[in-house]
Design an enzyme around this catalytic site. Structure first.
Site, PDB file in Angstrom:
ATOM      1  N   TYR A   1     -13.812  53.377 -10.055  1.00 37.05           N
ATOM      2  CA  TYR A   1     -13.254  54.726 -10.196  1.00 37.05           C
ATOM      3  C   TYR A   1     -13.096  55.162 -11.663  1.00 37.05           C
ATOM      4  O   TYR A   1     -13.487  56.266 -12.043  1.00 37.05           O
ATOM      5  CB  TYR A   1     -11.890  54.803  -9.493  1.00 37.05           C
ATOM      6  CG  TYR A   1     -11.142  56.075  -9.750  1.00 37.05           C
ATOM      7  CD1 TYR A   1     -11.450  57.224  -9.041  1.00 37.05           C
ATOM      8  CD2 TYR A   1     -10.152  56.143 -10.732  1.00 37.05           C
ATOM      9  CE1 TYR A   1     -10.786  58.405  -9.295  1.00 37.05           C
ATOM     10  CE2 TYR A   1      -9.493  57.324 -10.992  1.00 37.05           C
ATOM     11  CZ  TYR A   1      -9.813  58.453 -10.261  1.00 37.05           C
ATOM     12  OH  TYR A   1      -9.153  59.631 -10.527  1.00 37.05           O
TER      13      TYR A   1
ATOM     14  N   ASP B   1     -12.414  58.127  -1.891  1.00 36.93           N
ATOM     15  CA  ASP B   1     -12.169  59.517  -1.520  1.00 36.93           C
ATOM     16  C   ASP B   1     -12.564  60.477  -2.634  1.00 36.93           C
ATOM     17  O   ASP B   1     -12.993  61.598  -2.377  1.00 36.93           O
ATOM     18  CB  ASP B   1     -10.688  59.706  -1.189  1.00 36.93           C
ATOM     19  CG  ASP B   1      -9.786  59.040  -2.211  1.00 36.93           C
ATOM     20  OD1 ASP B   1      -9.686  57.799  -2.177  1.00 36.93           O
ATOM     21  OD2 ASP B   1      -9.197  59.747  -3.032  1.00 36.93           O
TER      22      ASP B   1
ATOM     23  N   LYS C   1      -7.041  53.391   3.728  1.00 41.50           N
ATOM     24  CA  LYS C   1      -6.291  54.533   3.178  1.00 41.50           C
ATOM     25  C   LYS C   1      -7.090  55.800   3.426  1.00 41.50           C
ATOM     26  O   LYS C   1      -8.219  55.929   2.972  1.00 41.50           O
ATOM     27  CB  LYS C   1      -6.080  54.362   1.682  1.00 41.50           C
ATOM     28  CG  LYS C   1      -5.379  55.557   1.054  1.00 41.50           C
ATOM     29  CD  LYS C   1      -5.504  55.577  -0.462  1.00 41.50           C
ATOM     30  CE  LYS C   1      -6.913  55.844  -0.929  1.00 41.50           C
ATOM     31  NZ  LYS C   1      -7.003  56.281  -2.331  1.00 41.50           N
TER      32      LYS C   1
END
Lengths: 258, 518
Positions: B263, B298, B370
């Site tokens: 990320y 996400d 998640k």
């Protein structure tokens, strides 16, 4: 009976005195939702009613209240707005340009500018949100509106997020940008105002301000705010790459930057 | 259990095997290197805390001195062990002396490596015992006051002021929240140090500091006892100080930490070498401390198209899983991320989202997945926003997600107000209760939209992973295949803080943590 049968004329809107519409003209129906820092109970409801009345809403009706945690109560309140606004005298600062679609922009560049138009953009300062600048600049764009990277005749450089103003300016110099696009999403404690102002100051210090078209955008940005801060234009929600491009291209021609 | 989506188990195994190869090849790189943040983490675990007179954190002061003197390749554990031998002082006293400019840690007489290691080991064991006490405390709470049902209701607080955050967090817990994440102030991920002390100023969030962790932990324990449910605390082990924050989280009993192998590279432009080395130590700490990590897949769907590029999420989940395996993180701690981010105007979008959520559940059956709410297509129309969040909640309960980051109807407008959080908790609680066992009641049409979608995403993810095996992870990122973001191998922030270890380097925590010591 008679009034039903004959169909009483619906009252005409008086544009000099408009107020909210629920289901009957001038009923003033307005809904509010807010929390007060008081414990839940009858006194809390009464406090909400009094407050809403002070906001200028008659017959405040607390339709729902709920304890959020000890000492805080949430309300949904309806009321009838007493105030009116004269719609006929309203003036709003808007980006005054005929919006061209992507292909029309390409055509416009070919006919009127006859060289690639360079735009650099970034989400600046500490702002980590790329959603705005990506929507305008990236190939894919947003919601079916392609981004500037897909515009023929436009060289678009998206620097991403958390780009210091200085870095964005340096890039603009390096690639001889016609336009700088600044995106701001975080507006907590007006951090975007400081950051946007700083950008203008830096450009002025560099002697570049009148050599580039400077625009900003974001969910809380209006054209009026942008102009106040010294930007050429501001783009709020529901604006896409073609809106920005149309403005920049027209401005290039108007300012004789071709 | 037979796949309701009719996923080919051989394909799942193949994809997982590819991801394993990718992680393994990176591990060889990771094992040869250390970073300034890794070394600062060792110091924090050894108990070094506080700031010098210029407010610079002591772990930075010490490691900066080491970096300048060229001592970083040996690792701070040696130098600190040596300094203890030479001065008879504790690591904290040594760091303070360095902070006052009274000591140069590389200029002391140098004991053999083995002696330095022996000297430091009792402190290492003490540190591990402290972390184990926190784990025991968590387990005691779970055994006595218990916890909420899954999906855990996960909400954020983000006032900028830790004391205000406490008010909001306790309110949220009373309203039904199970996990409180304290969002960090914008740009903290790019600071190459962890600020010190309690903080009351931040933009879009609150500084992650050890003191702030402590304040919130205490507040959540209090409210947890009051409501009879253990309330989990979440923060961010990401950015330039990934492992340091993991250590702080371990010490202060955080329960969930955002932590993703790639990320930071993609979305914060942190150098990829730095990030991969840092993520390793951070995950070793997280694994040892029974913390659930949340990976950030996400986010790909906020910069890239959620329908077109769903396979990048799955590919990245496999990679995150395999990096976690190498750091000895249990499956039950792997909070792999995904999101409900498709354009609401897509016909049958709900079916695709449902398909993908079930797919993630089937492929990672024991992971506390998640699930992230809609953000990209939230418009400011709060009424529609509440409906979008409702669809998201329906998929979560239907597909058996684990950590449900609740959508806010005011997403895209402001950080949540107290009643925004209440409305989102009410939305989720209503749906979860009302549709609790829907998933186990339903099968999917053979070859229908839902099955076909998941099979297609798995196919593409498997192919992508095979390509990465061929090309290597670094070069895949350089080509912009994750999130549509390109990052050069030597670009980004923090590369200057990476170095090759020398032959005598040791990090005493990693082998002990991997071995489950204490």
């Amino acid at each position: 009976m008679a009034d039903c049968a004959t169909g009483t004329a619906i009252a005409q809107v008086d544009l000099t005195k408009i107020k909210p519409y629920g289901d009957t003209l001038n009923d003033g129906m307005t809904e509010l939702a807010f929390t007060l820092p008081v414990p839940y109970g009858d006194e809390a409801d009464e406090a909400a009613r009094q407050l809403v009345r002070k906001m200028g809403l008659d017959e405040p009706n607390v339709v729902y209240s709920k304890s959020m945690t000890e000492g805080y109560t949430f309300f949904v309140v309806y009321g009838k707005c007493q105030h009116t606004v004269d719609f006929t005298t309203i003036k709003v600062a808007k980006v005054e340009v005929d919006v061209m679609d992507r292909l029309e922009c390409a055509e416009y560049i070919k006919e009127n500018i006859r060289r690639p138009v360079v735009m650099v953009g970034a989400s600046t300062g500490t702002d980590a949100h790329t959603v705005g600048i990506d929507a305008i600049m990236n190939m894919k764009g947003f919601h079916g509106h392609f981004g500037l990277e897909r515009f023929e005749g436009v060289e678009a450089y998206n620097m991403g997020s958390q780009v210091p103003n200085e870095v964005l300016i340096a890039k603009a110099k390096e690639v001889h940008a016609d336009a700088i696009l600044v995106s701001q999403t975080v507006t907590q404690k007006d951090i975007h105002i400081q950051n946007l102002t700083n950008m203008v100051e830096l450009l002025e210090a560099e002697g570049m301000r009148d050599k580039v078209i400077l625009v900003c955008g974001g969910p809380r940005i209006s054209h009026e705010l942008a102009q106040e801060l010294g930007y050429d234009a501001g783009f709020g929600p529901h604006k896409y790459a073609e809106d920005v491009a149309s403005f920049v291209l027209t401005e290039i021609v108007n300012r004789g930057m071709v | 259990m037979k796949s309701k989506l009719n996923l080919d188990p051989a394909k799942v195994d193949h994809a997982r095997e590819s991801a394993h190869k990718i992680a393994q090849s990176m591990q060889e790189f990771i094992d040869r290197h250390t970073t300034v943040s890794t070394e600062r983490t060792v110091l924090r675990l050894l108990g070094v805390d506080g700031v010098d007179e210029f407010d610079e954190p002591l772990p930075n002061v010490v490691v900066d001195q080491l970096l300048k003197a060229g001592g970083l390749p040996r690792g701070i554990a040696y130098w600190m062990g040596n300094a203890m031998i030479q001065t008879g002082k504790s690591p904290q006293e040594i760091a303070e002396a360095i902070g006052r400019g009274e000591m140069n840690i590389t200029e002391l007489e140098q004991a053999p490596v083995k002696e330095a290691e022996e000297k430091i080991m009792p402190i290492v064991h003490d540190a591990l015992a402290k972390i184990r006490q926190q784990t025991a405390k968590r387990n005691e709470y779970l055994a006595t006051i218990g916890e909420g049902k899954r999906p855990y209701l996960y909400v954020i607080v983000a006032t900028g002021n830790i004391y205000e955050d406490v008010v909001q967090a306790q309110a949220a817990a009373r309203q039904g929240a199970d996990i409180i994440a304290v969002i960090r102030t914008t740009a903290q991920s790019l600071l190459d140090y962890v600020p010190y002390g309690p903080t009351t100023e931040g933009f879009g969030g609150t500084y992650a500091t050890q003191e702030n962790f402590r304040i919130m932990r205490k507040a959540l324990d209090e409210v947890g006892e009051e409501v009879g449910r253990y309330i989990r605390l979440c923060n961010y082990s990401s950015g330039m100080c990934m492992p340091e924050i993991a250590a702080m989280g371990a010490i202060e009993r955080l329960d969930v930490m955002l932590n993703d192998a790639i990320y930071g590279i993609l979305f914060r432009d942190i150098n990829m070498q730095r990030t991969l080395v840092d993520q390793y130590f951070s995950r070793v700490i997280i694994g040892y401390s029974d913390i659930i990590f949340n990976s950030g897949e996400d986010n790909y769907l906020t910069t890239d198209d959620a329908y077109e590029n769903a396979h990048t999420v799955l590919a990245s989940q496999f990679i995150n899983e395999q990096f976690a395996v190498l750091a000895n993180v249990k499956e039950e701690q792997m909070g792999l991320g995904h999101a409900f981010e498709m354009d609401p105007d897509i016909e049958n979008g709900f079916l695709y989202e449902l398909s993908q959520a079930i797919m993630a559940r089937e492929i990672f059956p024991n992971a506390p997945l998640k699930y992230m709410p809609p953000t990209k297509y939230m418009t400011g129309n709060i009424f529609k926003g509440n409906v979008q969040d409702a669809l998201f909640n329906i998929i979560a309960i239907w597909s058996g997600q684990s950590l449900q980051l609740l959508g806010m109807l005011t997403e895209a407008i402001h950080t949540p107000h107290m009643h925004d959080r209440y409305l989102s908790i009410e939305n989720a609680s209503y749906i979860f209760n009302n549709m609790r066992d829907l998933g186990s009641e339903v099968y999917y049409k053979e070859g229908g939209i839902i099955q076909t979608r998941a099979q297609g995403v798995l196919d593409k993810a498997d192919k992508m992973l095979s390509e990465i095996v061929e090309e290597g992870l670094f070069s895949t990122i350089e080509q912009g295949k994750f999130g549509g973001v390109k990052r050069p191998r030597d670009g980004g922030k923090g590369l200057e803080g990476v170095c090759v270890k020398d032959d005598a380097y040791f990090n005493p925590f990693i082998p002990l943590m991997l071995g489950g010591a204490e």
